[in-house]
Motif scaffolding. Structure first.
Motif, PDB file in Angstrom:
ATOM      1  N   ASP A 227       0.739  -1.423   0.091  1.00 15.64           N
ATOM      2  CA  ASP A 227      -0.299   0.272   0.243  1.00 15.64           C
ATOM      3  C   ASP A 227       1.083   1.166   0.064  1.00 15.64           C
ATOM      4  O   ASP A 227       0.409   2.245  -0.698  1.00 15.64           O
ATOM      5  N   GLU A 228       2.143   0.879   0.926  1.00 15.34           N
ATOM      6  CA  GLU A 228       2.809   2.110   0.599  1.00 15.34           C
ATOM      7  C   GLU A 228       3.172   2.732  -0.477  1.00 15.34           C
ATOM      8  O   GLU A 228       3.605   3.622  -0.644  1.00 15.34           O
ATOM      9  N   LEU A 229       3.418   1.357  -1.312  1.00 17.54           N
ATOM     10  CA  LEU A 229       4.449   1.826  -2.522  1.00 17.54           C
ATOM     11  C   LEU A 229       3.231   2.760  -3.229  1.00 17.54           C
ATOM     12  O   LEU A 229       3.600   3.278  -4.448  1.00 17.54           O
ATOM     13  N   LEU A 230       1.953   2.133  -3.215  1.00 14.95           N
ATOM     14  CA  LEU A 230       0.665   3.373  -4.183  1.00 14.95           C
ATOM     15  C   LEU A 230       0.842   4.807  -3.892  1.00 14.95           C
ATOM     16  O   LEU A 230       0.517   5.396  -4.732  1.00 14.95           O
ATOM     17  N   ALA A 231       1.684   5.135  -3.125  1.00 18.12           N
ATOM     18  CA  ALA A 231       2.273   6.678  -2.445  1.00 18.12           C
ATOM     19  C   ALA A 231       2.973   7.717  -3.895  1.00 18.12           C
ATOM     20  O   ALA A 231       2.898   8.741  -3.338  1.00 18.12           O
ATOM     21  N   GLU A 232       3.635   6.618  -4.004  1.00 16.64           N
ATOM     22  CA  GLU A 232       4.618   7.293  -4.823  1.00 16.64           C
ATOM     23  C   GLU A 232       4.167   7.357  -6.193  1.00 16.64           C
ATOM     24  O   GLU A 232       2.999   7.565  -6.808  1.00 16.64           O
TER      25      GLU A 232
END
Length: 412
Positions: A227-232
């Motif tokens: 999920d954190e990768l989608l914030a990039e």
């Protein structure tokens, strides 16, 4: 106007009377038939009237002047009013000792009235100060509650944005009737299914791992990393749909802003994301001493997106493209990213290395030719593809001219 002038004239005459001890007659201005004949009065009687009637009123005015200032505290107001009343009583006692009064009863009544007036002002000042303090506390409490409500609203919006996509959450926040069915048609969406098939072998309920809670904690960390990768920024086209068990589902191109039909950036972003989560899982294996393996399937096509449920809404997508993407994942191989022919055509034109797997049997679709995405794009290969495309166009035009079927002369 005549009445005011008469009042001023009568006041001046009364002051002169107190000074001379006599009082002449006063005529009404403009009317000679009306005449006020005053009575002669001694000086001490006039002095008593001035002291007994006027001086207490002046003292009360001074007390009111001190009591109206809200900037002063009640203790300071009590001190000032007590000083004023003490001075007045001292003067009254001094005058009584001098026996200059015609009658002492009026003076003592004036003193009692001044003391009572002071008590009323003190009570009023304390009540006003208490009210102001309560107003300040209420205002401070209201400000804190307002800030808390704003923080809670922001938290709810963030929580809603985590449950639903941003554009869907904005739709429900701006819509009065939330019971209306929300749906939209998306023409060219890239869908990805990613699963960890061997996680079921890792999950064991023992007392050492708190009846399986530690296994779920590790899975939660893996999904949280995804999920954190989608914030990039490179993955802004991708939207997480849901995660079921050890299976992760995402899609790109769900809105007009994220669906790029010219350069297919939402498709390349999904390919890069699939490669990135595979690297992320390898990093988790290195730190947790596990051997989790990822299996990914990607497909593109039209879907129907919508929200199901009112109290517990869930955003999901439906369509044949979703089913095919799920079959690409289930029929894939470990550590492999299996894509369909349509995805391969787009990625190959962008310089991604792909390997043809061949024909496989897909449930509900029959035989399909699929490909494996081997790695990230090669910029040099992309440039060569564009140059080869331009050369092929020139050759085709030349051949047509040699055949003589079509003759086109272009002047630039």
């Amino acid at each position: 106007m005549d009445f005011v002038m008469f009042g001023l004239q009568a006041t001046l005459e009364s002051i002169r009377v107190c000074g001379n001890g006599t009082s002449p007659s006063v005529e009404w201005p403009g009317n000679s038939s009306v005449t006020f004949q005053s009575i002669d009065a001694p000086v001490d009687v006039c002095y008593y009237i001035v002291f007994a009637d006027l001086f207490p009123v002046l003292v009360m005015l001074v007390m009111i002047t001190c009591a109206v200032y809200q900037i002063l505290t009640s203790v300071f107001k009590v001190a000032i009013l007590s000083l004023v009343v003490a001075c007045y009583l001292a003067i009254s006692i001094y005058e009584a000792i001098q026996e200059r009064d015609v009658e002492l009863t009026g003076r003592w009544l004036a003193g009692v009235l001044v003391v009572f007036f002071m008590a009323c002002l003190i009570a009023h000042s304390q009540h006003t100060e208490a009210t102001y303090r309560l107003d300040f506390l209420w205002k401070l409490q209201a400000t804190e509650e307002k800030e808390e409500m704003e923080h809670l609203k922001a938290y709810n919006q963030k929580l809603l944005a985590n449950i639903l996509p941003e554009h869907v959450a904005a739709h429900f926040l701006s819509t009065v009737n939330s019971d209306e069915l929300y749906h939209e048609q998306c023409d060219f969406v890239c869908i990805m299914f990613a699963s960890i098939p061997n996680f079921s072998e890792f999950y064991v309920e023992l007392e050492a791992n708190n009846e399986g809670v530690e296994c779920l904690r590790l899975l939660n960390e893996i999904i949280a990393d995804f999920d954190e990768l989608l914030a990039e920024e490179p993955y802004k086209y991708i939207e997480k749909i849901k995660s079921t068990g050890a299976t992760y589902m995402a899609a790109s191109g769900l809105t007009r802003n994220t669906c790029d039909m010219k350069d297919y950036k939402h498709v390349t972003a999904m390919a890069d994301y699939a490669l990135r989560i595979r690297e992320q899982l390898a990093s988790v294996n290195e730190h947790s001493f596990n051997n989790f393996r990822l299996r990914v399937g990607i497909n593109i096509g039209p879907v129907v997106a919508g929200v199901i449920g009112a109290r517990k809404p869930q955003y999901d997508i439906w369509g044949n493209a979703v089913n095919v993407a799920s079959r690409m994942e289930s029929t894939g191989v470990l550590d492999g990213i299996q894509v369909t022919q349509e995805v391969r055509d787009i990625l190959a034109a962008k310089g991604y290395p792909l390997t043809c797997r061949g024909t496989i049997q897909v449930k509900g679709k029959g035989s399909m030719v699929t490909y494996f995405l081997d790695g990230p794009r090669d910029s040099m290969k992309t440039n060569n593809i564009h140059s080869n495309t331009n050369e092929e166009k020139v050759i085709s035009v030349t051949n047509s001219n040699l055949d003589g079927s079509v003759s086109i002369n272009v002047t630039v």
